[in-house]
Scaffold this motif. Structure first.
Motif, PDB file in Angstrom:
ATOM      1  N   GLY A   9     146.939 -44.026-119.291  1.00 31.45           N
ATOM      2  CA  GLY A   9     147.226 -44.412-120.672  1.00 31.45           C
ATOM      3  C   GLY A   9     146.764 -45.822-120.974  1.00 31.45           C
ATOM      4  N   ALA A  11     144.119 -47.010-122.044  1.00 35.63           N
ATOM      5  CA  ALA A  11     143.328 -47.201-123.262  1.00 35.63           C
ATOM      6  C   ALA A  11     144.188 -47.075-124.517  1.00 35.63           C
ATOM      7  CB  ALA A  11     142.175 -46.201-123.304  1.00 35.63           C
ATOM      8  N   ALA A  13     147.875 -47.925-126.864  1.00 36.74           N
ATOM      9  CA  ALA A  13     148.407 -49.165-127.452  1.00 36.74           C
ATOM     10  C   ALA A  13     149.193 -49.978-126.418  1.00 36.74           C
ATOM     11  CB  ALA A  13     149.290 -48.815-128.644  1.00 36.74           C
ATOM     12  N   LEU A  14     150.219 -49.383-125.823  1.00 33.30           N
ATOM     13  CA  LEU A  14     150.974 -50.097-124.790  1.00 33.30           C
ATOM     14  C   LEU A  14     150.095 -50.331-123.565  1.00 33.30           C
ATOM     15  CD1 LEU A  14     153.490 -51.254-123.433  1.00 33.30           C
ATOM     16  CD2 LEU A  14     154.156 -48.905-122.839  1.00 33.30           C
ATOM     17  N   VAL A  35     139.539 -39.790-124.316  1.00 37.57           N
ATOM     18  CA  VAL A  35     138.823 -39.933-125.582  1.00 37.57           C
ATOM     19  C   VAL A  35     137.859 -41.120-125.479  1.00 37.57           C
ATOM     20  CG1 VAL A  35     139.079 -40.385-128.049  1.00 37.57           C
ATOM     21  CG2 VAL A  35     140.734 -38.920-126.865  1.00 37.57           C
ATOM     22  N   ASP A  61     141.240 -36.393-116.695  1.00 45.28           N
ATOM     23  CA  ASP A  61     142.493 -35.858-117.239  1.00 45.28           C
ATOM     24  C   ASP A  61     143.507 -35.872-116.106  1.00 45.28           C
ATOM     25  OD1 ASP A  61     144.643 -34.406-118.118  1.00 45.28           O
ATOM     26  OD2 ASP A  61     143.472 -32.718-118.882  1.00 45.28           O
ATOM     27  N   VAL A  62     144.428 -36.833-116.147  1.00 48.72           N
ATOM     28  CA  VAL A  62     145.310 -37.030-115.004  1.00 48.72           C
ATOM     29  C   VAL A  62     146.499 -36.065-115.001  1.00 48.72           C
ATOM     30  CG1 VAL A  62     144.612 -39.428-114.695  1.00 48.72           C
ATOM     31  CG2 VAL A  62     146.603 -38.906-116.121  1.00 48.72           C
ATOM     32  N   GLY A  86     150.938 -40.768-122.215  1.00 47.74           N
ATOM     33  CA  GLY A  86     152.017 -40.061-122.893  1.00 47.74           C
ATOM     34  C   GLY A  86     151.656 -39.779-124.327  1.00 47.74           C
ATOM     35  N   ARG A 107     153.353 -31.746-120.541  1.00 55.49           N
ATOM     36  CA  ARG A 107     152.064 -31.994-119.886  1.00 55.49           C
ATOM     37  C   ARG A 107     151.689 -33.480-119.942  1.00 55.49           C
ATOM     38  NH1 ARG A 107     146.494 -32.010-120.084  1.00 55.49           N
ATOM     39  NH2 ARG A 107     145.571 -30.610-118.551  1.00 55.49           N
ATOM     40  N   THR A 181     162.300 -48.674-126.631  1.00 61.82           N
ATOM     41  CA  THR A 181     162.604 -48.086-127.946  1.00 61.82           C
ATOM     42  C   THR A 181     161.284 -48.033-128.721  1.00 61.82           C
ATOM     43  OG1 THR A 181     163.152 -50.288-128.726  1.00 61.82           O
ATOM     44  CG2 THR A 181     164.986 -48.917-128.003  1.00 61.82           C
ATOM     45  N   ASN A 188     152.391 -46.318-135.002  1.00 57.13           N
ATOM     46  CA  ASN A 188     153.742 -46.318-135.586  1.00 57.13           C
ATOM     47  C   ASN A 188     153.748 -46.989-136.960  1.00 57.13           C
ATOM     48  OD1 ASN A 188     155.035 -44.878-133.604  1.00 57.13           O
ATOM     49  ND2 ASN A 188     155.733 -46.673-132.458  1.00 57.13           N
TER      50      ASN A 188
HETATM   51  N1  LIG Z   1     154.959 -45.696-129.256  1.00 60.38           N
HETATM   52  C1  LIG Z   1     156.301 -45.757-129.085  1.00 60.38           C
HETATM   53  O1  LIG Z   1     157.067 -46.117-130.006  1.00 60.38           O
HETATM   54  C2  LIG Z   1     156.881 -45.388-127.756  1.00 60.38           C
HETATM   55  C3  LIG Z   1     158.266 -45.504-127.555  1.00 60.38           C
HETATM   56  C4  LIG Z   1     158.796 -45.195-126.306  1.00 60.38           C
HETATM   57  C5  LIG Z   1     157.956 -44.784-125.283  1.00 60.38           C
HETATM   58  N2  LIG Z   1     156.619 -44.660-125.514  1.00 60.38           N
HETATM   59  C6  LIG Z   1     155.752 -44.246-124.410  1.00 60.38           C
HETATM   60  O2  LIG Z   1     154.907 -45.331-124.064  1.00 60.38           O
HETATM   61  C7  LIG Z   1     153.659 -44.824-123.594  1.00 60.38           C
HETATM   62  C8  LIG Z   1     152.526 -45.439-124.411  1.00 60.38           C
HETATM   63  O3  LIG Z   1     152.739 -45.162-125.781  1.00 60.38           O
HETATM   64  P1  LIG Z   1     151.645 -45.545-126.876  1.00 60.38           P
HETATM   65  O4  LIG Z   1     152.310 -45.543-128.200  1.00 60.38           O
HETATM   66  O5  LIG Z   1     150.898 -46.755-126.410  1.00 60.38           O
HETATM   67  O6  LIG Z   1     150.709 -44.243-126.785  1.00 60.38           O
HETATM   68  P2  LIG Z   1     149.153 -44.062-127.065  1.00 60.38           P
HETATM   69  O7  LIG Z   1     148.577 -45.213-127.804  1.00 60.38           O
HETATM   70  O8  LIG Z   1     148.983 -42.709-127.651  1.00 60.38           O
HETATM   71  O9  LIG Z   1     148.547 -44.074-125.601  1.00 60.38           O
HETATM   72  C9  LIG Z   1     148.796 -43.028-124.708  1.00 60.38           C
HETATM   73  C10 LIG Z   1     147.573 -42.904-123.847  1.00 60.38           C
HETATM   74  O10 LIG Z   1     147.811 -41.871-122.863  1.00 60.38           O
HETATM   75  C11 LIG Z   1     146.580 -41.203-122.668  1.00 60.38           C
HETATM   76  N3  LIG Z   1     146.759 -39.887-122.091  1.00 60.38           N
HETATM   77  C12 LIG Z   1     147.568 -38.883-122.540  1.00 60.38           C
HETATM   78  N4  LIG Z   1     147.421 -37.798-121.768  1.00 60.38           N
HETATM   79  C13 LIG Z   1     146.516 -38.116-120.823  1.00 60.38           C
HETATM   80  C14 LIG Z   1     145.933 -37.422-119.735  1.00 60.38           C
HETATM   81  N5  LIG Z   1     146.280 -36.150-119.466  1.00 60.38           N
HETATM   82  N6  LIG Z   1     145.025 -38.041-118.945  1.00 60.38           N
HETATM   83  C15 LIG Z   1     144.663 -39.328-119.219  1.00 60.38           C
HETATM   84  N7  LIG Z   1     145.164 -40.056-120.230  1.00 60.38           N
HETATM   85  C16 LIG Z   1     146.079 -39.452-121.023  1.00 60.38           C
HETATM   86  C17 LIG Z   1     145.998 -41.119-124.059  1.00 60.38           C
HETATM   87  O11 LIG Z   1     144.635 -40.859-123.964  1.00 60.38           O
HETATM   88  P3  LIG Z   1     143.893 -39.954-125.056  1.00 60.38           P
HETATM   89  O12 LIG Z   1     144.221 -40.536-126.398  1.00 60.38           O
HETATM   90  O13 LIG Z   1     142.490 -40.100-124.649  1.00 60.38           O
HETATM   91  O14 LIG Z   1     144.453 -38.567-124.901  1.00 60.38           O
HETATM   92  C18 LIG Z   1     146.317 -42.503-124.614  1.00 60.38           C
HETATM   93  O15 LIG Z   1     145.293 -43.413-124.299  1.00 60.38           O
HETATM   94  C19 LIG Z   1     153.733 -43.307-123.710  1.00 60.38           C
HETATM   95  O16 LIG Z   1     154.158 -42.769-122.475  1.00 60.38           O
HETATM   96  C20 LIG Z   1     154.809 -43.110-124.766  1.00 60.38           C
HETATM   97  O17 LIG Z   1     155.447 -41.859-124.677  1.00 60.38           O
HETATM   98  C21 LIG Z   1     156.064 -44.966-126.716  1.00 60.38           C
END
Ligand SMILES: NC(=O)c1ccc[n+]([C@@H]2O[C@H](COP(=O)([O-])OP(=O)(O)OC[C@H]3O[C@@H](n4cnc5c(N)ncnc54)[C@H](OP(=O)(O)O)[C@@H]3O)[C@@H](O)[C@H]2O)c1
Length: 228
Positions: A9, A11, A13-14, A35, A61-62, A86, A107, A181, A188
């Motif tokens: 993940g 690439a 935001a977090l 992506v 794809d991990v 995620g 998944r 959170t 978002n």
């Molecule tokens: N955003 C929130 O408010 C929030 C709150 C609590 C917890 N979280 C958790 O914090 C983490 C980061 O969140 P985020 O908002 O930064 O999400 P994000 O921007 O969507 O980043 C998630 C990254 O995971 C990658 N990913 C997903 N499935 C994958 C796979 N099978 N193999 C390789 N890469 C994969 C995505 O790649 P692709 O785009 O290329 O698929 C994407 O780059 C996630 O686990 C999320 O559930 C987020």
């Protein structure tokens, strides 16, 4: 000494903030991506050529065993594994939630972490060195309405964290989780334009906790789930 750090993940935001924290600390970071545009955005943001020095970007794809194995192989010896991959689905009562959401959340939130841990742990335990940081979510604890698929998958991440720590306790490997959170991300902000963005957690704040968990200062922190 520079460590090899695998950030799934990375690439996202977090993930980008986590990657930056480890790069700033002088570590070698490997990021599996799916992506292409996200990979390019990460490389641009970090102002580094794609194959440069301390950052390696790898199409994988991990959630699949071979993708996870390829990512670990590219980062061996893996000292730190951050399971940040995620995604989110929710907003409908359970009776209106497509069952496919359960498959997708499982998944990308749980299976990715499970597959990478399976691939990385044999090397970590044989070297008696390693640290895993999983990214869960506050929803796994609060379990609010309309988020059953997401919350269940993130509760699974907490279960995985505790179970693995017990399995590797004698092998010098630490497994912890951060429990954010709502994070202040572009996605978002676009989805909730009227929200108070200042009440959300900045990505850098979570990345700092992840970075600390992977440091020697946290050597005694094992099997924890740290709210951020
Ligand atoms: N955003 C929130 O408010 C929030 C709150 C609590 C917890 N979280 C958790 O914090 C983490 C980061 O969140 P985020 O908002 O930064 O999400 P994000 O921007 O969507 O980043 C998630 C990254 O995971 C990658 N990913 C997903 N499935 C994958 C796979 N099978 N193999 C390789 N890469 C994969 C995505 O790649 P692709 O785009 O290329 O698929 C994407 O780059 C996630 O686990 C999320 O559930 C987020």
């Amino acid at each position: 000494m520079a460590r090899n750090v695998l950030v799934s993940g990375g690439a996202g935001a977090l993930g980008r903030a986590v990657v930056e924290a480890f790069l700033e600390g002088g570590d070698h970071v490997v990021v599996p991506w799916i992506v292409e545009a996200e990979r390019d955005a990460l490389a641009d943001a970090l102002c580094r050529p794609l194959e440069a020095g301390s950052l390696t970007l790898l199409a994988a794809d991990v959630a699949e065993a071979d993708g996870a194995a390829a990512a670990v192989e590219a980062a061996e010896p893996v000292t730190v594994l951050v399971n940040g991959a995620g995604g989110f689905a929710g907003g409908m009562p359970h009776t209106e939630t497509p069952l496919e959401d359960f498959d997708r959340m499982y998944r990308i939130n749980l299976r990715t972490a499970a597959a990478l841990c399976q691939a990385a742990l044999p090397g970590m335990t044989s070297r008696a060195a390693g640290c895993i940081v999983n990214v869960a979510s506050r929803a796994a604890i609060d379990r609010p309405p309309t988020l059953a698929a997401y919350s269940a998958s993130k509760a699974g991440v907490l279960v995985l964290t505790e179970t693995l720590q017990k399995e590797v306790a004698e092998h010098g490997v630490r497994v912890n989780a951060v429990v954010p959170t709502t994070i202040d991300t572009p996605a978002n902000r676009a989805a909730m334009p009227d929200a108070d963005f200042g009440a959300w957690t900045p990505t850098a704040a979570i990345a700092a906790v992840v970075h600390w968990l992977a440091s020697d200062a946290a050597a005694s922190v094992r099997g924890s789930a740290i709210p951020v």
